[in-house]
Structure formats: C-alpha cells, structure tokens
Design a protein around this motif. Sequence first.
Motif, PDB file in Angstrom:
ATOM      1  N   ILE A 195      40.827  51.072  33.535  1.00 63.94           N
ATOM      2  CA  ILE A 195      41.160  51.438  34.914  1.00 63.94           C
ATOM      3  C   ILE A 195      40.144  50.853  35.881  1.00 63.94           C
ATOM      4  N   GLY A 196      38.863  50.953  35.539  1.00 64.27           N
ATOM      5  CA  GLY A 196      37.809  50.419  36.415  1.00 64.27           C
ATOM      6  C   GLY A 196      37.922  48.920  36.594  1.00 64.27           C
ATOM      7  N   THR A 197      38.209  48.203  35.533  1.00 65.24           N
ATOM      8  CA  THR A 197      38.361  46.751  35.618  1.00 65.24           C
ATOM      9  C   THR A 197      39.571  46.372  36.463  1.00 65.24           C
ATOM     10  N   ALA A 198      40.677  47.087  36.290  1.00 65.05           N
ATOM     11  CA  ALA A 198      41.883  46.791  37.073  1.00 65.05           C
ATOM     12  C   ALA A 198      41.647  47.024  38.565  1.00 65.05           C
ATOM     13  N   VAL A 199      41.010  48.128  38.904  1.00 65.34           N
ATOM     14  CA  VAL A 199      40.744  48.430  40.318  1.00 65.34           C
ATOM     15  C   VAL A 199      39.736  47.440  40.895  1.00 65.34           C
ATOM     16  N   SER A 200      38.705  47.122  40.129  1.00 66.48           N
ATOM     17  CA  SER A 200      37.705  46.171  40.587  1.00 66.48           C
ATOM     18  C   SER A 200      38.315  44.789  40.815  1.00 66.48           C
ATOM     19  N   THR A 201      39.141  44.350  39.890  1.00 66.36           N
ATOM     20  CA  THR A 201      39.810  43.059  40.039  1.00 66.36           C
ATOM     21  C   THR A 201      40.692  43.041  41.273  1.00 66.36           C
ATOM     22  N   PHE A 202      41.381  44.141  41.526  1.00 64.98           N
ATOM     23  CA  PHE A 202      42.211  44.243  42.720  1.00 64.98           C
ATOM     24  C   PHE A 202      41.369  44.050  43.983  1.00 64.98           C
ATOM     25  N   PHE A 203      40.259  44.776  44.097  1.00 67.59           N
ATOM     26  CA  PHE A 203      39.430  44.668  45.294  1.00 67.59           C
ATOM     27  C   PHE A 203      38.757  43.303  45.411  1.00 67.59           C
ATOM     28  N   LEU A 204      38.344  42.727  44.296  1.00 71.86           N
ATOM     29  CA  LEU A 204      37.744  41.394  44.343  1.00 71.86           C
ATOM     30  C   LEU A 204      38.774  40.343  44.763  1.00 71.86           C
ATOM     31  N   ASN A 205      40.006  40.476  44.297  1.00 73.44           N
ATOM     32  CA  ASN A 205      41.064  39.550  44.711  1.00 73.44           C
ATOM     33  C   ASN A 205      41.377  39.686  46.189  1.00 73.44           C
ATOM     34  N   ILE A 206      41.489  40.912  46.675  1.00 68.30           N
ATOM     35  CA  ILE A 206      41.746  41.132  48.103  1.00 68.30           C
ATOM     36  C   ILE A 206      40.618  40.527  48.933  1.00 68.30           C
TER      37      ILE A 206
END
Length: 77
Positions: free
Chosen positions: A55-66
């Motif tokens: 979950i942490g990796t998915a959320v982090s990847t989302f914010f880094l992509n944005i």
Amino acid sequence: MEAMIGQTALISIISHIFFTGVAFYALRAVMFEKWIRKQHVLQAQILYIFLSIAIGTAVSTFFLNISSWSRQLPYLF
C-alpha cells in the motif's frame, strides 16, 4: 544532471519509507485478529508488513508520478 538524479532517488526513497510507515499505522485500525487462525501469528505479522509495503509503495508511486507530471506541464505550452 547527476545531482538531479541523486536528488530524485533520495526523494523517492524517503517517500516510499514515509508512506509505508503511514500505511503500517493506518492498518493498525483494522482488526486482523478475527481473520487469523490460531498458531499463525508469525504469518499474520509478515502479511501485515507486506500489506503495508504494498500500500505504501502504491501511494508513494502515485504521488511521485503526480509530482513528476506536474513538473512536465510547462512543456505543454
């Protein structure tokens, strides 16, 4: 250029660790005890850690992509 790559890597590492910690904290609100079989505590703890990481990796990847995409928006115009 190399310094920018290093900064991006550092920000990504910090972001992943931060959001994994937040996910770990948030998962504490879920009562896993009802779903865990007796004598399987170690497996439940490992699952808890893996869920936090996923979950942490998915959320982090989302914010880094944005963040990355928002820095690329000026090239549109």
